[in-house]
Every structure is written in C-alpha cells, then in structure tokens.
Scaffold this motif. Sequence first.
Motif, PDB file in Angstrom:
ATOM      1  N   LEU A 239      33.092  39.093  35.907  1.00  0.00           N
ATOM      2  CA  LEU A 239      33.039  39.400  37.233  1.00  0.00           C
ATOM      3  C   LEU A 239      34.169  38.746  37.813  1.00  0.00           C
ATOM      4  O   LEU A 239      34.876  39.575  38.654  1.00  0.00           O
ATOM      5  CB  LEU A 239      31.792  38.822  37.819  1.00  0.00           C
ATOM      6  CG  LEU A 239      31.612  39.634  39.362  1.00  0.00           C
ATOM      7  CD1 LEU A 239      31.470  41.075  39.128  1.00  0.00           C
ATOM      8  CD2 LEU A 239      30.421  39.148  39.901  1.00  0.00           C
ATOM      9  N   VAL A 240      34.304  37.422  37.497  1.00  0.00           N
ATOM     10  CA  VAL A 240      35.564  36.568  38.210  1.00  0.00           C
ATOM     11  C   VAL A 240      36.931  37.303  37.783  1.00  0.00           C
ATOM     12  O   VAL A 240      37.920  37.446  38.383  1.00  0.00           O
ATOM     13  CB  VAL A 240      35.469  35.388  37.843  1.00  0.00           C
ATOM     14  CG1 VAL A 240      36.783  34.516  38.471  1.00  0.00           C
ATOM     15  CG2 VAL A 240      34.274  34.662  38.783  1.00  0.00           C
ATOM     16  N   SER A 241      36.863  37.635  36.421  1.00  0.00           N
ATOM     17  CA  SER A 241      38.140  38.356  35.788  1.00  0.00           C
ATOM     18  C   SER A 241      38.475  39.443  36.601  1.00  0.00           C
ATOM     19  O   SER A 241      39.685  39.852  36.638  1.00  0.00           O
ATOM     20  CB  SER A 241      38.045  38.242  34.301  1.00  0.00           C
ATOM     21  OG  SER A 241      36.966  39.351  33.978  1.00  0.00           O
ATOM     22  N   PHE A 242      37.279  40.408  36.657  1.00  0.00           N
ATOM     23  CA  PHE A 242      37.626  41.631  37.686  1.00  0.00           C
ATOM     24  C   PHE A 242      38.254  41.095  39.043  1.00  0.00           C
ATOM     25  O   PHE A 242      39.103  42.130  39.419  1.00  0.00           O
ATOM     26  CB  PHE A 242      36.340  42.644  37.753  1.00  0.00           C
ATOM     27  CG  PHE A 242      36.238  43.354  36.425  1.00  0.00           C
ATOM     28  CD1 PHE A 242      36.838  44.605  36.347  1.00  0.00           C
ATOM     29  CD2 PHE A 242      35.732  42.861  35.401  1.00  0.00           C
ATOM     30  CE1 PHE A 242      36.673  45.508  35.463  1.00  0.00           C
ATOM     31  CE2 PHE A 242      35.539  43.935  34.378  1.00  0.00           C
ATOM     32  CZ  PHE A 242      36.050  44.887  34.239  1.00  0.00           C
ATOM     33  N   PHE A 243      37.694  40.152  39.567  1.00  0.00           N
ATOM     34  CA  PHE A 243      38.155  39.900  40.842  1.00  0.00           C
ATOM     35  C   PHE A 243      39.782  39.505  40.859  1.00  0.00           C
ATOM     36  O   PHE A 243      40.459  39.837  41.573  1.00  0.00           O
ATOM     37  CB  PHE A 243      37.459  38.798  41.305  1.00  0.00           C
ATOM     38  CG  PHE A 243      37.861  37.928  42.687  1.00  0.00           C
ATOM     39  CD1 PHE A 243      37.655  38.686  43.864  1.00  0.00           C
ATOM     40  CD2 PHE A 243      38.699  36.722  42.709  1.00  0.00           C
ATOM     41  CE1 PHE A 243      38.056  38.172  45.101  1.00  0.00           C
ATOM     42  CE2 PHE A 243      39.014  36.192  43.628  1.00  0.00           C
ATOM     43  CZ  PHE A 243      38.647  36.720  45.017  1.00  0.00           C
ATOM     44  N   VAL A 244      40.123  38.705  39.709  1.00  0.00           N
ATOM     45  CA  VAL A 244      41.550  38.282  39.707  1.00  0.00           C
ATOM     46  C   VAL A 244      42.284  39.559  39.211  1.00  0.00           C
ATOM     47  O   VAL A 244      43.540  39.691  39.759  1.00  0.00           O
ATOM     48  CB  VAL A 244      41.593  37.183  38.368  1.00  0.00           C
ATOM     49  CG1 VAL A 244      43.024  36.776  38.122  1.00  0.00           C
ATOM     50  CG2 VAL A 244      40.869  35.934  39.136  1.00  0.00           C
TER      51      VAL A 244
END
Length: 747
Positions: A239-244
């Motif tokens: 999820l954080v990777s999609f945010f980044v």
Amino acid sequence: AEQPREDSGVGGGDEEGNANKSTGWSWPWSSSSNKEHSEGVAVEDVEKDIEEPEEESDALLKQSTKIRESWYSWFRKSNAAKLPRRYRLVTDEEVLNKSIVSVRFAIMAAAINTKMLNPNYPIMVTPGAHPDSWDETEPFDFNSATYFLPMCSLLGVAIASVFLGTISDKYGRKRVIWILSVISCGGSVAKYFMRSTFWTFCIGQIVFGFFLGNLPVGMAYIGDVFTSQKEKEKELGKLVSFFVMGNSGGGIIAILMNGSGLFAPLWVGAAMMALSAMHTSYYMVEPDDVRLLAIGKQKKGGKALLDEEEEQKRPTTINQKSLWNIVGGAVADNFGSTGLFPLCLSPLALDQYLRNFPSEEEAIMQYTGYQWLSVMVAGMVVPATMITPYVFRKMGVAGTCVFGNIMTAVVTFALLMIGNGPATTGAFAGFVLVLYTGFPFTVFSQLTTGPMLDVIAPEDKIGYVQGLNNAAMNFGMAIAPWLFGLLADAAGTNAAIWTGIGISCLAALINTPLMFDAKFGKTEEVGPSATRVLDGEDEALVQRALEGEFVPPDQLYAINVSRAKHNKSIIVPKVKAYDDEKEKLDELMSHAEEMFRFRTELNDRILSELNDKKRTTAKKGKDGGDGDGDEDAPMTDAELCEMLNRSVYGNEEAVQGATDDVGRWIGSYLLDKGYAPHSQSLLLKEMIVSAFPPIREEQQWTPENIEESLVRQRRIMNQYLTLQERQKRNYTWASVLGTGGTQAFYS
C-alpha cells in the motif's frame, strides 16, 4: 376466480390497477412467490401449482402463461439469493483482491493529486521563468516559497489524518474513501481556477488538502481484513509503495504536460479522483463489523491454513508510551529526511549543477533533468518495500527503523560532500549514483511506523493509530521542507543539510528503546503446527513422534484428535532416510502388529459410531424430532469430513514434503533389497498397486465416501494384521501367498 383483464397491464386487477388477490397465481413481489423462490424452487415446479382459470380462452391462456413465465424468469434472475458482499470478502478471494486493488488505486490517485505539481513549484515561484509563473511571492524568497506550496497541501493532509482514521472507525472505510475521492475531484478543478496569484492558490492547497489524506483509512482497511502479521506487513508495504508510486506518477504527469502549462495537470488529477470514486463504489467491499479472521488464516489461493499462533493478538488498550515513542520517532525521522530529500536536490544539486552556471545551455543539468531526477528518486521506494519483510525478519521492525535513520544520515553526508566538490560531469554522475542506490535504505524507517502502530492498536482503534501515523508523516513532510528552506535562505544550504543529518541521528536515538520491546523485535519463524509441539502437549512424546520414532499408536491418536478438534494439523512425522534405518528394520517391524491392530480397531469404532448415528437419526425422524439444540449430538458426516480434511491435509507443504520423503525411502529400500527399480519400474509399479489397493479415488474425505473408505481401509489393515499373526506362528511367505498361479494379494 376473477379473470385477468387485458387492459389492466400484467394480470388481473381493478380499475385503479390494484393487484387482484383472487387470481390463480401470485405476483412476483408477493410473500408466497418470494418464499418459493428464496427456497430455490424452479420455475417449472412453481408453475405446476398454478391454478389455471377454467373458462379462459386459448389465446388469453397463452398470453397469460407467457406473461407469468417472463415475470418468474425476471424474478429468479433479479431476486436470486445473493451472498452479502462482506461475506464474499471472506469466502471469495477474487472479491478480496478487487477490493484491495480499489483501495490501492484510491491511495495512489490521492498521492498523484498531492504531489502532481511538485516539479513545477520552483518554476512557479521564479518570476519570468514561464508564462504561468507568479510575479511575486512576498514575503518568501525562492527556497521558502518553493517549499511553502507543498506545505499548504500536506498540512491539510496531516490535520485531516488525525480525524479521518477515527471517522472511518465509526462510519466505515468505504464511505470515507468515496467521499474524499469525490471532493478531491472537485478540488482539483477549483484549484485550477485559483491559480492567478500565489496566495489564492495556497488557500486552495490548504482547503482541498484536507480531502487527500486517505492513506490512514486504507491502512486501517488492511488491518481489518488481514490478521496474520506477516501478511499484514506485506500488504501495508504494498500500500505504501502505491502511495509512493502515486507521488512519482504525479510528478511524471507534470513533466509530460510542460507544454500545456504548469497547472494543466490538475485536470488529469480531477479525472483520476473521479475514476477512483467510481472504482471504490463498485469494487470496494466494506467489512462492516465483521473482523475477517478467516482471511488471515488463508494462504495465497486458499489451499492451506495458517497456524493460529501467527495471528496477531490485538491488545485491549493502547500502550501510550510506545505510541508516542513511535510517533515522536516518526516526526524526527521525517524532519531528518528533509536534509536528504529534497534539500540535497534543491537547492544543493540545483545550484551546483544548474543555477551557478551562466546559462542553462552550459550547465551540467537542465530544468527538465532536475524534474525527472526529483520525480524518479521517489520511485526507489518500490524496491525498498519489496525487501522490507526480509529485513524485518532479520533485524526486527524497530531495528529496521533505527537502521533506516542511520542510513539517512550516512547517505545525506555523502551527497553533501559530493555536492560541495567541483561541478563536473563525473561528480554529477556520482551524486546521482549515491542518491539512487542509497535512497531505498533510507526509507526503511518510514515503512516501519505503520506496522509498529498496528501492533499496539485495539480492534476499534486501528484507524485512529494509523491516522496518527500519517498525521506525523505528513506534518513532517509539510513543515520540515519549509522550515529548512527558511534556514537555507538565512544560514546557507550546507547548514540546513547538516541540521538534517543531526536530526536523523536524533531519530535513531529516539527509536532505539523500541528495539528492546519484544513486540517490535525479530519476527520469529514459527513452523507449521504439523511439525512442532503445541502448547499443552506432552513435549517429549510429541518430539519423539516428530522425529519419526515409535510412539504408542493410542497415545499418538489422542494427540491428533485433540489437534483436529482445535483446527490444527495432525502431527506429520519426519521420514528418516533409508540409510539411517536399514540396520533397524527388525525394530521397525516389531511394532507392525500393534500398529495394524490399533488401526483395525479404530476403524471398527468409527464405523460403529457412524452406524449408531444413522440409527439414531432414523429414530428421531420417525418420532418427529430433528435433534436440534442437542449439545451432545455427534458430528454430522460433513462436519467429520471437514475436520479430517483440515487436520490431515491442512498444511500442503508438510504433506507434500513427507510424501516425497516416503517415496525416496521406498525407492532406496527396493534398490537395497535387490529389486533394481531403475530397470524394473513398470513391474514394481504393478506390485505396489497390487499391494496397496485404493482406499478411495478422491484424496479428500466426503460424506459419500467416508463409510466405504473406512470399510476398505479396515479390510486392508485386517489382512496385514492376519499376515503378521501368521508370521508370528512361523508361517512362511510362501505358505501365505501360495506357490503357483496368479496371485490376487489384496484386490
């Protein structure tokens, strides 16, 4: 009965069009029709019970029948029993995957909108650099004005993050994400029309920044639908990777649309948020009040169960000391990271390799190159998220956090040294190399706060703690660059970067106490329950069984029954190599009669219980009882089969591993005893099939095959038992099998 009227629409009725209750069939929405179809009655079966009007003409009869069939067909399609979506989230992996994808897309779309204009900010605040640039940014100079613009947006996100998690705890994750997407869509359009002056645009950034903070809601959703800590850490990382990626993607859009104007990307952002709202509405499934424990127990593909020990045991209250330690460390980490990114890029690299040159043509780096450099560096978070779970297992979550803080200071120091050297092409290449190779290690610390906060969050506070996490992160990302920009304008770029290095070291000190908390330590590799001793079991006895040593079959059976009743896999003993046992075959066979006899008697008991249960069920049916509410009632055949399949075949990896080892043991035995399996494989296969007739054709137990399987197994065990008894009385194999003719061993 009153006949249907042709002018009344569909079926009989009065002049006002009211349904005629005396007709020979029920309307689709009537209680009787609903009851019949809710019970799965076919259209053809329902029509058999329809009382046809006796005096109706053939033409009217055909028309009425056609109308009824169309209504029943419509009703069956539109009112078929549909499983509520929140239950499909548990039972249907495709529904879960689509729901998770919709959350990821919403997070990415919001991130795109938050960071979409970042590459254009330095150009916006430089008078005359572009037709869309502002004429003045008073009272700020270049650095402070450049960082004030994203600060406005991120400040709104930070403040909203404190409340959005709690709001989603109360009103639902889906509803909050959808509302944020809709308002953000309108916000992007509104900001485009507020671009005339620096301050009007800043106001738009603050106001609509409040509606871009959906990351804590998404992280809370992951906490809802996954209970395995390993799976949760993996999904939170994704999820954080999609945010980044959204942060990078927004910048890429801005660069690609340079020719359309500095503010044109806002229209793309509006479209992305509109698409996100539609995707969320259609695909995201709200878990409601159901804590989806079953999902956390499933492996990918739903083929095997995870051990319950791997589930996260949530606390009932928040550990305030740990909470504020984590939040304080996160704030310090975000302030320290500002020294690395963006200060090492702007103003350090921007001045050193572009603005200090007489013209852009002579410079080592151009404005477009700077934009791509700043955008693509954020994409280096993706490989960091891929290796983070491995680092967690080796160093622990808190240890990974401290390591990330230290690496931030080290990489920032290296970039500062290179950036203060001669402005050459080689130096610029080294600067980019250090930035891109070192940056993934620096974000470890930012990827740890979410999992650490999730560990200390009660079920009803998941959104709240993730909101604090994102508030701290966005507060640091909002305030720190602007404050460092003011410091750079006042004391110089080097002083600002040295301050960032010092704060990164301070963040490491703040987070160090968390390393001594077992909750944030190394992830213990817990093997499957099939291959280890469980709580409450006789450790010495179970360990002997696991090592492949002999254990009295009645004792082993008692342990396995207890495991099955608690939804655990039965013991899968280690299959020793044949070379380790070939000198102990006599000892192995000394227990054969005991094992065969126990298995035969066990089958007798189970078959007897199945037969008694059938007689009891038949008697209850004859007496008019159904046995409901009897707590002492035995398991149904379906329940027994489900328990057997779950316990015997629950851990696919252990089952397959032991099966392969047994195959190798048999092959080694045959080779050692002169059977030459390498040259007589077909013959040996035929011998094995003859000696091991099928117990059942399906691997799984079912109510249809359980009795037959037990009878077959009992017959085979009894024949082996008889063979052992005869051998004990000094019977030879020849006297048992005969000396001539075709042998029918156990067929």
